[in-house]
Design a protein around this motif. Structure first.
Motif, PDB file in Angstrom:
ATOM      1  N   VAL A 256      40.268  44.939  34.611  1.00  0.00           N
ATOM      2  CA  VAL A 256      41.319  44.830  35.260  1.00  0.00           C
ATOM      3  C   VAL A 256      42.403  44.059  34.854  1.00  0.00           C
ATOM      4  O   VAL A 256      42.189  43.330  34.146  1.00  0.00           O
ATOM      5  CB  VAL A 256      41.122  44.295  36.585  1.00  0.00           C
ATOM      6  CG1 VAL A 256      40.329  43.103  36.810  1.00  0.00           C
ATOM      7  CG2 VAL A 256      42.009  44.666  37.648  1.00  0.00           C
ATOM      8  N   GLN A 257      43.705  44.330  35.173  1.00  0.00           N
ATOM      9  CA  GLN A 257      44.754  43.615  34.791  1.00  0.00           C
ATOM     10  C   GLN A 257      44.975  42.036  35.545  1.00  0.00           C
ATOM     11  O   GLN A 257      44.333  42.251  36.664  1.00  0.00           O
ATOM     12  CB  GLN A 257      46.161  44.257  34.910  1.00  0.00           C
ATOM     13  CG  GLN A 257      46.197  45.071  33.694  1.00  0.00           C
ATOM     14  CD  GLN A 257      47.678  46.012  33.737  1.00  0.00           C
ATOM     15  OE1 GLN A 257      48.179  45.542  34.721  1.00  0.00           O
ATOM     16  NE2 GLN A 257      47.751  46.593  32.600  1.00  0.00           N
ATOM     17  N   PRO A 258      45.362  41.060  35.008  1.00  0.00           N
ATOM     18  CA  PRO A 258      45.502  39.893  35.835  1.00  0.00           C
ATOM     19  C   PRO A 258      46.249  40.309  37.028  1.00  0.00           C
ATOM     20  O   PRO A 258      47.215  40.905  37.112  1.00  0.00           O
ATOM     21  CB  PRO A 258      46.467  39.036  34.814  1.00  0.00           C
ATOM     22  CG  PRO A 258      46.102  39.490  33.380  1.00  0.00           C
ATOM     23  CD  PRO A 258      45.785  41.039  33.670  1.00  0.00           C
TER      24      PRO A 258
ATOM     25  N   GLU B   8      42.171  36.598  37.316  1.00  0.00           N
ATOM     26  CA  GLU B   8      42.802  35.706  36.341  1.00  0.00           C
ATOM     27  C   GLU B   8      41.904  36.058  35.206  1.00  0.00           C
ATOM     28  O   GLU B   8      40.784  36.259  35.220  1.00  0.00           O
ATOM     29  CB  GLU B   8      42.822  34.211  36.795  1.00  0.00           C
ATOM     30  CG  GLU B   8      43.564  34.014  37.833  1.00  0.00           C
ATOM     31  CD  GLU B   8      43.400  32.493  38.447  1.00  0.00           C
ATOM     32  OE1 GLU B   8      42.478  31.732  38.008  1.00  0.00           O
ATOM     33  OE2 GLU B   8      44.003  32.087  39.354  1.00  0.00           O
ATOM     34  N   PRO B   9      42.434  35.691  34.019  1.00  0.00           N
ATOM     35  CA  PRO B   9      41.778  36.036  32.764  1.00  0.00           C
ATOM     36  C   PRO B   9      40.498  35.156  32.792  1.00  0.00           C
ATOM     37  O   PRO B   9      39.429  35.519  32.136  1.00  0.00           O
ATOM     38  CB  PRO B   9      42.816  35.494  31.663  1.00  0.00           C
ATOM     39  CG  PRO B   9      44.191  35.907  32.156  1.00  0.00           C
ATOM     40  CD  PRO B   9      44.013  35.548  33.610  1.00  0.00           C
TER      41      PRO B   9
ATOM     42  N   VAL C 147      32.868  41.867  33.993  1.00  0.00           N
ATOM     43  CA  VAL C 147      34.229  41.990  34.476  1.00  0.00           C
ATOM     44  C   VAL C 147      35.039  41.354  33.380  1.00  0.00           C
ATOM     45  O   VAL C 147      35.079  40.326  32.970  1.00  0.00           O
ATOM     46  CB  VAL C 147      34.360  41.033  35.876  1.00  0.00           C
ATOM     47  CG1 VAL C 147      35.767  40.922  36.225  1.00  0.00           C
ATOM     48  CG2 VAL C 147      33.637  41.800  36.856  1.00  0.00           C
ATOM     49  N   THR C 148      36.244  42.047  33.053  1.00  0.00           N
ATOM     50  CA  THR C 148      37.018  41.562  32.201  1.00  0.00           C
ATOM     51  C   THR C 148      38.597  41.835  32.652  1.00  0.00           C
ATOM     52  O   THR C 148      38.901  42.866  33.108  1.00  0.00           O
ATOM     53  CB  THR C 148      37.087  42.517  30.707  1.00  0.00           C
ATOM     54  OG1 THR C 148      35.776  42.504  30.139  1.00  0.00           O
ATOM     55  CG2 THR C 148      38.234  41.732  29.986  1.00  0.00           C
ATOM     56  N   VAL C 149      39.342  40.694  32.635  1.00  0.00           N
ATOM     57  CA  VAL C 149      40.544  40.632  33.175  1.00  0.00           C
ATOM     58  C   VAL C 149      41.544  40.233  32.022  1.00  0.00           C
ATOM     59  O   VAL C 149      41.226  39.071  31.450  1.00  0.00           O
ATOM     60  CB  VAL C 149      40.574  39.415  34.000  1.00  0.00           C
ATOM     61  CG1 VAL C 149      41.944  39.414  34.722  1.00  0.00           C
ATOM     62  CG2 VAL C 149      39.679  39.452  35.256  1.00  0.00           C
ATOM     63  N   SER C 150      42.364  41.315  31.599  1.00  0.00           N
ATOM     64  CA  SER C 150      43.072  41.306  30.617  1.00  0.00           C
ATOM     65  C   SER C 150      44.305  42.106  30.524  1.00  0.00           C
ATOM     66  O   SER C 150      44.122  43.230  31.284  1.00  0.00           O
ATOM     67  CB  SER C 150      42.261  41.591  29.087  1.00  0.00           C
ATOM     68  OG  SER C 150      43.203  41.423  28.192  1.00  0.00           O
ATOM     69  N   SER C 151      45.274  41.933  30.023  1.00  0.00           N
ATOM     70  CA  SER C 151      46.435  42.698  30.092  1.00  0.00           C
ATOM     71  C   SER C 151      46.424  43.694  28.817  1.00  0.00           C
ATOM     72  O   SER C 151      47.372  44.515  28.486  1.00  0.00           O
ATOM     73  CB  SER C 151      47.746  41.932  30.082  1.00  0.00           C
ATOM     74  OG  SER C 151      47.918  41.019  29.130  1.00  0.00           O
TER      75      SER C 151
END
Length: 121
Positions: free
Chosen positions: A12-14, A86-87, A117-121
């Motif tokens: 998912v994106q920040p 958040e990342p 869960v990965t938070v990254s753009s």
């Protein structure tokens, strides 16, 4: 035998949201506290949130106001709604529950297999 099966992880994106679910199955007599932990690469596993059978909740300071834990006792399921991600929230998320069975007649802690869960753009 008791199993905890998690679902809902992903990329998912920040600023985005995810909802994790964890369903307990097996020869369950009762479920006491349920909760979510997470472990980021190179770090220790830490508590994210927990919820008692009566509904009282506890959160890590880093997620307070962004994450919400809830449970459906009829479905033996605990949820983690994660908003404003958040990342730094990137980790493997594990659910756990203290469960009484006909064989183990005291609250024994069981763990799920983890969901990424990965938070990254």
């Amino acid at each position: 035998q008791v199993q905890l099966v998690e679902s809902g992880g992903g990329l998912v994106q920040p600023g985005g949201s995810l909802r994790l679910s964890c369903a307990a199955s097996g020869s369950i007599f009762s479920i006491h506290d349920m909760g979510w932990y997470r472990q980021a690469p190179g770090k220790q596993r830490e508590l994210v949130a927990s919820i008692a059978s009566g509904g009282s909740t506890n959160y890590a300071l880093s997620v307070k106001g962004r994450f919400t834990i809830s449970r459906d006792n009829a479905k033996n399921t605990v949820y983690l709604q994660m908003n404003s991600l958040e990342p730094e929230d990137t980790a493997v998320y594990y659910c756990n529950a203290y469960i009484v069975t006909a064989v183990v007649r005291f609250p024994f802690r069981y763990w799920g297999q983890g969901t990424h869960v990965t938070v990254s753009s």
